[in-house]
Design a protein around this motif. Sequence first.
Motif, PDB file in Angstrom:
ATOM      1  N   ALA A  32       0.814  -1.213   0.000  1.00  0.00           N
ATOM      2  CA  ALA A  32       0.000   0.000   0.000  1.00  0.00           C
ATOM      3  C   ALA A  32       0.848   1.264   0.000  1.00  0.00           C
ATOM      4  O   ALA A  32       0.573   2.214  -0.746  1.00  0.00           O
ATOM      5  N   ASP A  33       1.887   1.320   0.827  1.00  0.00           N
ATOM      6  CA  ASP A  33       2.686   2.539   0.919  1.00  0.00           C
ATOM      7  C   ASP A  33       3.432   2.819  -0.383  1.00  0.00           C
ATOM      8  O   ASP A  33       3.490   3.968  -0.843  1.00  0.00           O
ATOM      9  N   ALA A  34       4.011   1.778  -0.986  1.00  0.00           N
ATOM     10  CA  ALA A  34       4.706   1.961  -2.259  1.00  0.00           C
ATOM     11  C   ALA A  34       3.720   2.387  -3.339  1.00  0.00           C
ATOM     12  O   ALA A  34       4.010   3.281  -4.151  1.00  0.00           O
ATOM     13  N   GLY A  35       2.546   1.760  -3.359  1.00  0.00           N
ATOM     14  CA  GLY A  35       1.530   2.130  -4.341  1.00  0.00           C
ATOM     15  C   GLY A  35       1.087   3.567  -4.189  1.00  0.00           C
ATOM     16  O   GLY A  35       0.890   4.279  -5.181  1.00  0.00           O
ATOM     17  N   ALA A  36       0.942   4.015  -2.930  1.00  0.00           N
ATOM     18  CA  ALA A  36       0.536   5.395  -2.669  1.00  0.00           C
ATOM     19  C   ALA A  36       1.590   6.373  -3.164  1.00  0.00           C
ATOM     20  O   ALA A  36       1.270   7.416  -3.752  1.00  0.00           O
ATOM     21  N   THR A  37       2.859   6.052  -2.947  1.00  0.00           N
ATOM     22  CA  THR A  37       3.944   6.930  -3.404  1.00  0.00           C
ATOM     23  C   THR A  37       3.945   7.047  -4.916  1.00  0.00           C
ATOM     24  O   THR A  37       4.066   8.148  -5.477  1.00  0.00           O
ATOM     25  N   VAL A  38       3.810   5.917  -5.612  1.00  0.00           N
ATOM     26  CA  VAL A  38       3.797   5.931  -7.078  1.00  0.00           C
ATOM     27  C   VAL A  38       2.565   6.668  -7.600  1.00  0.00           C
ATOM     28  O   VAL A  38       2.636   7.424  -8.584  1.00  0.00           O
TER      29      VAL A  38
END
Length: 260
Positions: free
Chosen positions: A182-188
């Motif tokens: 989730a965190d990586a997806g949010a950053t991208v």
Amino acid sequence: MVIAHRGFAGQFPENTVRSVRGAAAAGAAMVEIDVQPTADGDVVAFHDRRLDDGGESRGVTDERGVVWERSTATVTSARVLGTEERVPLLSEVFEALPPAVGVNVELKNPGSDAIRPGEALGEPAREAARRRWQSFVTSVLAVADRFEHDVLYSSFCEGALAAVDSVAPGESLAVLVEPGGADAGATVARRYDVDAINHPLAVLRADATLPASLQTAADAVDASRYVWTVTDWRAADRALASGADGIIADYAGLTAYRDH
């Protein structure tokens, strides 16, 4: 919105002309397909790394080898899931669909094992990833530009989205979020101001809410939310109860109960 996952893969041989035609006939608003290159540089609709089984590949066809190491003639002659359906060129997928049906083109692989899915990359890794994807993405865009369909380009790989953003700024992008990512997806999502966030059903909390990082990112970039992969009406209900704008589904009719 109902997006037909690989052309309603639970009903039809996935990523084939038959599957996308069947999905359109069943009322899908959009069809999702996976793309990667052949050794000749042509773009085909296929999900797994290999045509046969091995590693995470499932043995979907009667041919052998890594897709991007085989000729276009070999790949497109491969029969899918024991049927007479062959692996299609991306152009054949578009030709099989009415222009009113959208296409979610998942950029699966540019012909490399070094693709780093599910990561939000720092520099210089991000630039290296963009370069790795750029030639393939250019080929995909060249095919899609010949047709009138609305296209959403999605990927688990930041390099793929960076390449689309570089080659054709303004194209519709979706970040595919991995379970636990989730965190990586949010950053991208923020980095590319994506139009959609495609996240797995598993990322939803027990109360059918999103992790805060993803919800904040979706709100910040005003992104649509689609949930994958939905295989029954209970999963469809949970996805839509979370506020999702649609589902990426293996079967048609999973939301029909809501009309009664």
